[in-house]
Design a protein around this motif. Structure first.
Motif, PDB file in Angstrom:
ATOM      1  N   ASP A 173       0.850  -1.175   0.000  1.00 33.18           N
ATOM      2  CA  ASP A 173       0.000   0.000   0.000  1.00 33.18           C
ATOM      3  C   ASP A 173       0.895   1.237   0.000  1.00 33.18           C
ATOM      4  N   PRO A 174       0.625   2.214  -0.870  1.00 31.07           N
ATOM      5  CA  PRO A 174       1.459   3.424  -0.927  1.00 31.07           C
ATOM      6  C   PRO A 174       1.541   4.177   0.398  1.00 31.07           C
ATOM      7  N   GLY A 175       0.529   4.046   1.264  1.00 26.86           N
ATOM      8  CA  GLY A 175       0.534   4.732   2.545  1.00 26.86           C
ATOM      9  C   GLY A 175       1.637   4.272   3.482  1.00 26.86           C
ATOM     10  N   LEU A 176       2.207   3.089   3.223  1.00 32.24           N
ATOM     11  CA  LEU A 176       3.287   2.586   4.079  1.00 32.24           C
ATOM     12  C   LEU A 176       4.543   3.453   3.985  1.00 32.24           C
ATOM     13  N   THR A 177       4.663   4.203   2.891  1.00 32.75           N
ATOM     14  CA  THR A 177       5.866   5.034   2.707  1.00 32.75           C
ATOM     15  C   THR A 177       5.950   6.175   3.717  1.00 32.75           C
TER      16      THR A 177
END
Length: 181
Positions: free
Chosen positions: A86-90
């Protein structure tokens, strides 16, 4: 222009059935290292739970959920296997795609521990290395990641360049185990 073909690290290596043991390449999946920023491991674990149904694994452990698995992959690092992250993990970690960099084999069957004992200097008996346990260790002369997937099933990962060597070494150890009866 040349047409490039995508091949797995174990392309061309035969699946083996020797005695009670089998060795085969794991189905290719996305693999991403997750390295939490300082002080962000707990927040990363919560974000992983929300996005993928699993948390950040404990040292020498793994977690599973929603078609994903996260294994301990070294100090302050995990490897997410299965989905694209998920891109939010960045917001909480540095993410690095590892999908093409590793050879991933599964060794299964009664005696799998005996085969790995011929290659690894660690105690992988079920009493010491439970289902879900994960570690980084030497496999003969290569550095490897080993995860116990089930009572008699292991995932063994080495750098892509060592795929044939790992396959050969495991085959030799499987043959030696089968010869003992």
């Amino acid at each position: 222009m040349a047409e490039l073909l995508t091949r797995t690290a174990c392309d061309g290596l035969e699946a083996l059935e020797i005695g009670s043991l089998s060795l085969a390449e794991s189905a290719p999946q996305a693999m991403t290292t997750l390295a939490p920023y300082k002080g962000q491991q707990a927040a990363l674990g919560k974000a992983m739970k929300a996005a993928h149904g699993l948390g950040f694994p404990a040292v020498h452990g793994s977690t599973t959920g929603k078609g994903a698995r996260a294994i301990w992959f070294g100090r302050d690092m995990a490897l997410l296997i299965g989905p694209e992250p998920d891109p939010g993990l960045t917001r909480h970690a540095a993410l690095t795609d590892q999908s093409s960099g590793w050879a991933v084999l599964e060794l299964a069957g009664s005696g799998a521990e005996d085969v790995l004992a011929r290659l690894c200097p660690v105690d992988l008996r079920l009493t010491q290395f439970e289902v879900g346990a994960s570690l980084r260790t030497e496999a003969k002369h290569m550095m490897a990641s080993i995860c116990r997937l089930d009572k008699d099933r292991f995932q063994i990962m080495v750098f892509r360049s060592m795929a044939r060597t790992l396959h050969h070494d495991l085959k030799t150890a499987m043959e030696a185990r089968a010869a003992r009866g």
